[in-house]
Design an enzyme around this catalytic site. Structure first.
Site, PDB file in Angstrom:
ATOM      1  N   SER A 188       0.966  -1.288  -0.141  1.00  0.00           N
ATOM      2  CA  SER A 188      -0.037  -0.025  -0.009  1.00  0.00           C
ATOM      3  C   SER A 188       0.770   1.113  -0.078  1.00  0.00           C
ATOM      4  O   SER A 188       0.132   2.237  -0.768  1.00  0.00           O
ATOM      5  CB  SER A 188      -0.922   0.159   1.275  1.00  0.00           C
ATOM      6  OG  SER A 188      -1.937  -1.121   1.095  1.00  0.00           O
ATOM      7  N   LYS A 201      -7.813  -5.808  12.390  1.00  0.00           N
ATOM      8  CA  LYS A 201      -9.244  -5.312  11.581  1.00  0.00           C
ATOM      9  C   LYS A 201     -10.529  -5.454  12.658  1.00  0.00           C
ATOM     10  O   LYS A 201     -11.542  -4.751  12.275  1.00  0.00           O
ATOM     11  CB  LYS A 201      -9.480  -6.413  10.500  1.00  0.00           C
ATOM     12  CG  LYS A 201      -8.416  -6.019   9.302  1.00  0.00           C
ATOM     13  CD  LYS A 201      -9.017  -6.978   8.111  1.00  0.00           C
ATOM     14  CE  LYS A 201      -7.664  -6.619   7.032  1.00  0.00           C
ATOM     15  NZ  LYS A 201      -8.080  -7.452   5.600  1.00  0.00           N
ATOM     16  N   ASN A 258     -11.067  -2.440   7.663  1.00  0.00           N
ATOM     17  CA  ASN A 258      -9.796  -2.353   6.960  1.00  0.00           C
ATOM     18  C   ASN A 258      -9.315  -0.765   6.351  1.00  0.00           C
ATOM     19  O   ASN A 258      -8.202  -0.629   5.999  1.00  0.00           O
ATOM     20  CB  ASN A 258      -9.809  -3.200   5.661  1.00  0.00           C
ATOM     21  CG  ASN A 258     -10.406  -2.671   4.429  1.00  0.00           C
ATOM     22  OD1 ASN A 258     -11.340  -2.037   4.595  1.00  0.00           O
ATOM     23  ND2 ASN A 258      -9.904  -3.129   3.355  1.00  0.00           N
ATOM     24  N   ASP A 292     -12.779  -4.924   1.953  1.00  0.00           N
ATOM     25  CA  ASP A 292     -12.228  -5.983   1.222  1.00  0.00           C
ATOM     26  C   ASP A 292     -13.436  -6.585   0.614  1.00  0.00           C
ATOM     27  O   ASP A 292     -13.119  -7.277  -0.400  1.00  0.00           O
ATOM     28  CB  ASP A 292     -11.769  -6.979   2.389  1.00  0.00           C
ATOM     29  CG  ASP A 292     -10.478  -6.529   2.988  1.00  0.00           C
ATOM     30  OD1 ASP A 292      -9.603  -5.887   2.240  1.00  0.00           O
ATOM     31  OD2 ASP A 292     -10.185  -6.928   4.278  1.00  0.00           O
ATOM     32  N   ALA A 335     -12.055 -19.847   6.724  1.00  0.00           N
ATOM     33  CA  ALA A 335     -13.232 -19.083   7.668  1.00  0.00           C
ATOM     34  C   ALA A 335     -12.559 -18.072   8.365  1.00  0.00           C
ATOM     35  O   ALA A 335     -13.037 -17.886   9.422  1.00  0.00           O
ATOM     36  CB  ALA A 335     -14.056 -20.136   8.279  1.00  0.00           C
ATOM     37  N   LEU A 364      -7.508 -15.507  -3.517  1.00  0.00           N
ATOM     38  CA  LEU A 364      -7.511 -14.301  -3.065  1.00  0.00           C
ATOM     39  C   LEU A 364      -6.103 -14.050  -2.438  1.00  0.00           C
ATOM     40  O   LEU A 364      -5.383 -12.770  -2.465  1.00  0.00           O
ATOM     41  CB  LEU A 364      -8.226 -14.114  -1.705  1.00  0.00           C
ATOM     42  CG  LEU A 364      -9.751 -14.457  -2.205  1.00  0.00           C
ATOM     43  CD1 LEU A 364     -10.612 -13.857  -0.554  1.00  0.00           C
ATOM     44  CD2 LEU A 364     -10.400 -13.534  -3.055  1.00  0.00           C
TER      45      LEU A 364
HETATM   46  P1  NAP Z   1      -6.836 -15.759   8.640  1.00  0.00           P
HETATM   47  O1  NAP Z   1      -7.839 -14.944   9.172  1.00  0.00           O
HETATM   48  O2  NAP Z   1      -5.557 -16.462   9.456  1.00  0.00           O
HETATM   49  O3  NAP Z   1      -7.536 -17.344   8.384  1.00  0.00           O
HETATM   50  C1  NAP Z   1      -6.910 -18.203   7.523  1.00  0.00           C
HETATM   51  C2  NAP Z   1      -8.071 -19.271   7.191  1.00  0.00           C
HETATM   52  O4  NAP Z   1      -7.346 -20.117   6.266  1.00  0.00           O
HETATM   53  C3  NAP Z   1      -8.518 -20.141   8.316  1.00  0.00           C
HETATM   54  O5  NAP Z   1      -9.834 -20.385   7.989  1.00  0.00           O
HETATM   55  C4  NAP Z   1      -7.434 -21.184   8.487  1.00  0.00           C
HETATM   56  O6  NAP Z   1      -8.326 -22.465   8.916  1.00  0.00           O
HETATM   57  C5  NAP Z   1      -7.324 -21.356   6.995  1.00  0.00           C
HETATM   58  N1  NAP Z   1      -6.168 -22.161   6.759  1.00  0.00           N
HETATM   59  C6  NAP Z   1      -4.967 -21.742   7.654  1.00  0.00           C
HETATM   60  N2  NAP Z   1      -3.811 -22.519   7.109  1.00  0.00           N
HETATM   61  C7  NAP Z   1      -4.511 -23.483   6.536  1.00  0.00           C
HETATM   62  C8  NAP Z   1      -4.083 -24.732   5.960  1.00  0.00           C
HETATM   63  N3  NAP Z   1      -2.478 -25.158   6.219  1.00  0.00           N
HETATM   64  N4  NAP Z   1      -4.771 -25.687   5.550  1.00  0.00           N
HETATM   65  C9  NAP Z   1      -6.177 -25.554   5.342  1.00  0.00           C
HETATM   66  N5  NAP Z   1      -6.539 -24.386   5.787  1.00  0.00           N
HETATM   67  C10 NAP Z   1      -5.721 -23.392   6.384  1.00  0.00           C
HETATM   68  O7  NAP Z   1      -6.340 -15.308   7.239  1.00  0.00           O
HETATM   69  P2  NAP Z   1      -6.861 -13.999   6.395  1.00  0.00           P
HETATM   70  O8  NAP Z   1      -6.468 -12.777   7.027  1.00  0.00           O
HETATM   71  O9  NAP Z   1      -8.320 -14.349   6.326  1.00  0.00           O
HETATM   72  O10 NAP Z   1      -6.233 -14.111   5.082  1.00  0.00           O
HETATM   73  C11 NAP Z   1      -6.203 -15.095   4.375  1.00  0.00           C
HETATM   74  C12 NAP Z   1      -5.495 -15.048   2.977  1.00  0.00           C
HETATM   75  O11 NAP Z   1      -6.187 -14.093   2.345  1.00  0.00           O
HETATM   76  C13 NAP Z   1      -4.198 -14.422   2.979  1.00  0.00           C
HETATM   77  O12 NAP Z   1      -3.316 -15.400   3.330  1.00  0.00           O
HETATM   78  C14 NAP Z   1      -3.719 -13.572   1.954  1.00  0.00           C
HETATM   79  O13 NAP Z   1      -3.075 -14.299   1.108  1.00  0.00           O
HETATM   80  C15 NAP Z   1      -5.136 -13.058   1.363  1.00  0.00           C
HETATM   81  N6  NAP Z   1      -5.634 -11.949   1.411  1.00  0.00           N
HETATM   82  C16 NAP Z   1      -5.768 -11.166   0.302  1.00  0.00           C
HETATM   83  C17 NAP Z   1      -5.693 -10.070  -0.106  1.00  0.00           C
HETATM   84  C18 NAP Z   1      -6.001  -9.256  -1.479  1.00  0.00           C
HETATM   85  O14 NAP Z   1      -6.158  -8.072  -1.387  1.00  0.00           O
HETATM   86  N7  NAP Z   1      -5.992 -10.118  -2.392  1.00  0.00           N
HETATM   87  C19 NAP Z   1      -6.236  -9.013   1.174  1.00  0.00           C
HETATM   88  C20 NAP Z   1      -5.882  -9.461   2.504  1.00  0.00           C
HETATM   89  C21 NAP Z   1      -5.682 -11.166   2.414  1.00  0.00           C
HETATM   90  P3  NAP Z   1      -8.509 -22.430  10.369  1.00  0.00           P
HETATM   91  O15 NAP Z   1      -9.942 -22.007  10.982  1.00  0.00           O
HETATM   92  O16 NAP Z   1      -8.857 -24.031  10.401  1.00  0.00           O
HETATM   93  O17 NAP Z   1      -7.601 -22.130  11.194  1.00  0.00           O
END
Ligand code: NAP
Length: 463
Positions: A222, A269, A291, A306, A327, A410
């Site tokens: 950003s 967040k 955000n 988002d 989730a 994503l």
């Molecule tokens: P988060 O709150 O930590 O959530 C991660 C999710 O993924 C949880 O549901 C977790 O499951 C699951 N997970 C984590 N490790 C896993 C594994 N090894 N196998 C299966 N499931 C797994 O993360 P978040 O903030 O939502 O971010 C998720 C992703 O979104 C980031 O890694 C990033 O790459 C992407 N993102 C993209 C943007 C964009 O602008 N494109 C912006 C923000 C984020 P559990 O419930 O079992 O822990």
């Protein structure tokens, strides 16, 4: 002298204060409503009556684009801030000052000098309704805010002159901020810039600071993107990293230096909500995550962009059968976006109770990962970190992909993730995480500055 632009609702004193400022600063004064009338030879009510509001807005846009770019004080019409094209012209190389006043004061002023009504409501209600409708546009339009409720035009002009020469934050606040940034976390270049902005005697007191709040957030793209956009639109802002494990510290510093706003990322967040005065209905009541924080006129407003970053690239897929993988925080915004597009959504997650919790909030189905094959979705959205550098795992097996399935990952580092690569090899339509990043950033920029940045411009700057 930089151009000074006064915005605000009718009756907040734009014309009178503009004239008084013009006398004090010895510069030309332009009232854009007068300019529109003199250019068309018609009064504004006549333009509305005979040619319609569309025509008025188009003339207004031409006038905004033709204003002198310096040595001028401009008073604008009350609705000018609602048009992003106007904001692009007005904000360029300018200091925009939002004038505000309480409803009773505005009512008294308008009773003394009546203007054509904007609605069929009684005056008091009309003011409340229109100010509320435009409030966020006014906030986005402003660099500084000034309350004219109990001030004469001459006194207001005097105070605004001081504000223009000294800026908002005092030495003590700047010292607090400097100590915060000077912790050795930031790389040398941004640190040098922020030090100059806060402590250099020759600094421009009107340069506003903003940034990304998170821990960690040094990897965030950003700052580069926003600073490039500030150059492009000639905005007197600097965007940096507010990286600290304590959100308390970040919010204190942001307020101390009168930051224009913050992009908020992990892990704040949700927690940032308690620091805000107001939250938009999507962020607060539904998604439960903010955000984007906009500070204006003493208030802090939280938004979530988002979900719009997920929604925008999927508009043509309304009504699809979708599987959302994950989730967590981003999945909440994604689930909200998919439901908003009328999709039949199933949330699949490693930990099923987290899938259930999220699904129940939004009225989706839920399950564990191994239920994927049964669902046969038209759309898969990956909201897990699987495939995010340095991870090279693909959340789906190759045989789970089929060419009539749209795949939206994503994750955006790397730009082409293992999932996207496999989906392309299978012939699936794909959407990369960069599209989400671009769309959520465009929405943020609009909330901060009232300007619509074309998606191609953001893409050019982030690639
Ligand atoms: P988060 O709150 O930590 O959530 C991660 C999710 O993924 C949880 O549901 C977790 O499951 C699951 N997970 C984590 N490790 C896993 C594994 N090894 N196998 C299966 N499931 C797994 O993360 P978040 O903030 O939502 O971010 C998720 C992703 O979104 C980031 O890694 C990033 O790459 C992407 N993102 C993209 C943007 C964009 O602008 N494109 C912006 C923000 C984020 P559990 O419930 O079992 O822990």
């Amino acid at each position: 002298m930089k151009r000074i632009v006064l915005t605000g609702f009718r009756g907040t004193g734009k014309t009178e204060i503009g004239k008084a400022l013009s006398a004090r600063l010895n510069s030309v004064f332009i009232d854009t409503d007068d300019l529109i009338e003199s250019r068309t030879g018609r009064s504004i009510p006549d333009i509305f009556h005979y040619e319609g509001e569309e025509r008025f807005r188009s003339i207004e846009r031409e006038v905004m684009a033709s204003l002198p770019s310096s040595d001028v004080i401009v008073s604008t019409g009350g609705g000018v801030v609602c048009d992003p094209k106007n904001m692009e012209h007005l904000r360029q190389n300018s200091t925009v000052i939002l004038l505000v006043a309480d409803i009773e004061t505005i009512e008294q002023r308008l009773l003394k000098k009546p203007r054509p009504p904007l609605t069929s409501l009684p005056l008091h209600e009309e003011i409340a309704e229109m100010m509320d409708r435009r409030r966020r546009n006014y906030y986005a339009s402003s660099d500084l805010c000034f309350d004219t409720t109990e001030t004469s035009a001459v006194a207001a002009a005097e105070k605004i002159t001081t504000l223009l020469s000294k800026g908002v934050s005092g030495q003590v606040q700047r010292d607090t901020a400097l100590a915060f940034f000077n912790t050795g976390r930031l790389p040398p270049i941004p640190l040098k810039k922020i030090t100059e902005l806060l402590s250099d005697p020759g600094r421009d007191p009107l340069t506003r600071i903003m940034g990304v709040a998170g821990y960690p957030c040094a990897h965030s793209r950003s700052p580069n993107l926003f600073n490039a956009l500030f150059d492009h639109y000639q905005l007197n802002y600097h965007y940096t990293w507010f990286e600290d494990p304590e959100l308390d510290e970040i919010m204190e510093v942001a307020r101390a230096i009168d930051a224009k706003g913050l992009s908020v990322t992990i892990p704040f967040k949700h927690d940032v909500i308690e620091y805000l005065d107001e939250i938009d209905e999507h962020a607060a009541q539904e998604i439960g995550a903010v955000n984007t924080v906009v500070f204006a006129c003493g208030t802090a407003i939280g938004y979530n962009t988002d979900w719009l970053g997920v929604r925008k690239p999927l508009i043509s897929l309304k009504g699809s059968r979708a599987v959302l993988l994950g989730a967590g925080g981003v999945a909440a915004g994604a689930a909200y976006a998919l439901m908003d597009l009328g999709m039949e959504v199933t949330i699949l997650n490693r930990t099923s109770k987290n899938a259930q919790k999220l699904a129940e909030r939004f009225g989706c189905a839920w399950g564990t990962w191994d239920e994927f094959d049964r669902i046969k979705p038209d759309l898969v959205v990956n909201a897990t970190p699987l495939g995010m550098q340095p991870d090279t795992r693909n959340p789906l097996r190759e045989d789970q992909l089929s060419k009539d399935m749209t795949v939206f990952d994503l994750v955006y580092t790397p730009p082409v993730t293992p999932l996207i690569e496999a989906a392309r090899a299978k012939g699936c339509p794909t959407i990369t995480g960069l599209e989400m990043f671009i769309e959520q950033a465009r929405e943020q920029f609009y909330l901060f500055f009232g300007i619509d940045v074309p998606a191609e411009k953001v893409r050019e700057l982030v690639q």
